[in-house]
Motif scaffolding. Sequence first.
Motif, short mmCIF file in Angstrom:
data_model
loop_
_atom_site.label_atom_id
_atom_site.label_comp_id
_atom_site.label_asym_id
_atom_site.label_seq_id
_atom_site.Cartn_x
_atom_site.Cartn_y
_atom_site.Cartn_z
N TYR A 236 0.85 -1.20 0.00
CA TYR A 236 0.00 0.00 0.00
C TYR A 236 0.88 1.24 0.00
CZ TYR A 236 -3.45 -3.42 1.59
OH TYR A 236 -4.26 -4.52 1.70
N VAL A 237 0.36 2.32 -0.58
CA VAL A 237 1.06 3.60 -0.53
C VAL A 237 0.02 4.71 -0.36
CG1 VAL A 237 1.08 3.82 -3.06
CG2 VAL A 237 2.71 5.13 -1.68
N ILE A 238 0.33 5.65 0.51
CA ILE A 238 -0.50 6.84 0.71
C ILE A 238 0.28 8.01 0.10
CG2 ILE A 238 -1.46 8.42 2.42
CD1 ILE A 238 -1.74 5.97 4.30
N SER B 298 -4.38 12.32 0.31
CA SER B 298 -5.58 12.43 -0.54
C SER B 298 -5.94 11.11 -1.19
CB SER B 298 -5.39 13.50 -1.61
OG SER B 298 -4.52 13.05 -2.62
N ALA B 299 -4.98 10.16 -1.25
CA ALA B 299 -5.26 8.88 -1.90
C ALA B 299 -4.43 7.77 -1.27
CB ALA B 299 -4.96 8.96 -3.40
N THR B 300 -5.03 6.57 -1.21
CA THR B 300 -4.35 5.37 -0.76
C THR B 300 -4.55 4.30 -1.82
OG1 THR B 300 -4.79 5.89 1.56
CG2 THR B 300 -4.18 3.62 1.05
N CYS B 301 -3.44 3.75 -2.32
CA CYS B 301 -3.49 2.80 -3.43
C CYS B 301 -2.99 1.43 -3.00
CB CYS B 301 -2.64 3.32 -4.58
SG CYS B 301 -2.62 2.27 -6.05
N ASP B 302 -3.68 0.38 -3.46
CA ASP B 302 -3.20 -0.99 -3.34
C ASP B 302 -2.34 -1.26 -4.57
OD1 ASP B 302 -2.87 -3.78 -3.51
OD2 ASP B 302 -4.78 -4.18 -2.52
N LEU B 303 -1.03 -1.39 -4.37
CA LEU B 303 -0.12 -1.53 -5.51
C LEU B 303 -0.29 -2.86 -6.22
CD1 LEU B 303 3.07 -0.03 -3.85
CD2 LEU B 303 1.64 1.05 -5.59
N ASN B 304 -0.80 -3.87 -5.53
CA ASN B 304 -1.00 -5.19 -6.16
C ASN B 304 -2.13 -5.17 -7.17
OD1 ASN B 304 1.04 -6.09 -4.55
ND2 ASN B 304 -0.17 -7.57 -3.41
N LEU C 260 -7.81 2.07 -5.79
CA LEU C 260 -7.75 3.18 -4.84
C LEU C 260 -8.64 2.83 -3.65
CD1 LEU C 260 -7.84 6.37 -7.07
CD2 LEU C 260 -5.96 5.59 -5.62
N PHE C 261 -7.99 2.62 -2.52
CA PHE C 261 -8.73 2.28 -1.33
C PHE C 261 -9.44 3.51 -0.75
CE2 PHE C 261 -8.43 2.47 3.35
CZ PHE C 261 -9.40 1.54 3.67
N HIS C 262 -8.79 4.66 -0.87
CA HIS C 262 -9.30 5.89 -0.27
C HIS C 262 -8.88 7.05 -1.16
CE1 HIS C 262 -9.92 9.12 2.64
NE2 HIS C 262 -8.65 9.43 2.59
N GLN C 263 -9.79 7.98 -1.39
CA GLN C 263 -9.45 9.15 -2.20
C GLN C 263 -10.31 10.34 -1.80
OE1 GLN C 263 -10.34 9.11 -6.51
NE2 GLN C 263 -8.24 9.78 -6.85
N VAL C 264 -9.67 11.48 -1.62
CA VAL C 264 -10.36 12.74 -1.34
C VAL C 264 -9.79 13.78 -2.29
CG1 VAL C 264 -10.89 14.51 0.36
CG2 VAL C 264 -10.65 12.14 1.10
N LEU C 265 -10.62 14.28 -3.20
CA LEU C 265 -10.16 15.24 -4.20
C LEU C 265 -10.76 16.61 -3.95
CD1 LEU C 265 -10.58 13.04 -7.41
CD2 LEU C 265 -8.53 13.34 -6.01
N MET C 266 -10.02 17.62 -4.36
CA MET C 266 -10.56 18.98 -4.33
C MET C 266 -11.65 19.11 -5.38
SD MET C 266 -7.08 21.29 -4.05
CE MET C 266 -7.99 22.83 -4.02
N ILE D 74 -4.06 7.19 7.35
CA ILE D 74 -3.47 6.05 8.06
C ILE D 74 -4.49 5.37 8.96
CG2 ILE D 74 -1.20 7.15 7.96
CD1 ILE D 74 -1.37 7.39 11.07
N SER D 75 -5.40 6.17 9.53
CA SER D 75 -6.43 5.60 10.40
C SER D 75 -7.36 4.68 9.62
CB SER D 75 -7.22 6.72 11.07
OG SER D 75 -8.23 6.20 11.90
N LEU D 76 -7.76 5.11 8.42
CA LEU D 76 -8.67 4.31 7.60
C LEU D 76 -8.02 3.01 7.14
CD1 LEU D 76 -10.36 7.08 5.43
CD2 LEU D 76 -11.44 5.72 7.23
N LEU D 77 -6.75 3.08 6.73
CA LEU D 77 -6.09 1.87 6.24
C LEU D 77 -5.83 0.90 7.39
CD1 LEU D 77 -4.90 0.28 3.93
CD2 LEU D 77 -2.74 1.52 4.25
N ALA D 78 -5.38 1.40 8.53
CA ALA D 78 -5.16 0.52 9.68
C ALA D 78 -6.46 -0.16 10.10
CB ALA D 78 -4.57 1.32 10.84
#
Length: 282
Positions: free
Chosen positions: A64-66, A71-77, A81-87, A208-212
């Motif tokens: 995973y990478v944030i 603004s975004a959390t990606c599963d590299l495998n 996009l696990f989580h995304q917040v855009l303007m 980090i809270s959401l991914l954990a």
Amino acid sequence: MKKIKMIFCDLDGTVFPIGSTQITPRFVHAIEEAAQRGCIFVPCTGRVLPTIPPEVLALPSCRYVIYSNGSATCDLNTGELFHQVLMAPEDTAAVLELLRPYDLFTELFVEGKILISRHCTEHMGDYYVPRHHLAWFEKNPSPGIEDLADYVLEHQVGVEKINITLLESPLREEIMAKVDQLPGVRHVSSGASNLEIGDSKANKGIAISLLAQQLGIPMDCVMALGDNDNDLEMLLTAGVSVAMANGTPAAKAAAHLIAPSCNEEGAARIIEELVLGQTAAV
């Protein structure tokens, strides 16, 4: 202290020695040893995904990478996009209109791309541009966009963040004060002279809270390492938070522990000590 099961780690000024974008063999060894003991490693950076060094993303333990300041959390495998917040386009356009009177090198981070104006493309040599951004532009040449504000409104583009480079005081403080008057956005910094503007709900602490939580790891088993003001929410959220000796006063105040500087392999040394149970070598 409970067993650390997850490490969220900033990159620039935390893992990378100042002036470099290379991870050291000692850090790689520490992370991979931690992974062998069941500890998950997640880079948590202000960088946009394409400017994260491939050797970081290629680490066997890195799934995973944030990025873009949370603004975004990606599963590299999977690429998901696990989580995304855009303007919102309207918020981005409002910031760009605020910046219009100034001659600044302004970048929009959008869907794995960096968008800049045609003027900035044609006069790139007149501005300071980070080396890893220059490398991206060299690999992805573009004529630029005539008017960024018009573009995001016309195409309804969601933006991860706006990045402004080499913004010195007192101009930096002047622009920060104006951004503070705009609803829905916030500014942070990952360096002494840059300014990064994103959605008010996008920060590393929430990410980090959401991914954990998704992975079933309690926050008191989470360690976070950072050095700058864009790391504050992450340092305040993690059960074990570590600021680098080269960090800002605010980062140090937010952290539970202070590690040696990034130039002294501080990130590797604190992982050795707290996760691997080793006495850090001098």
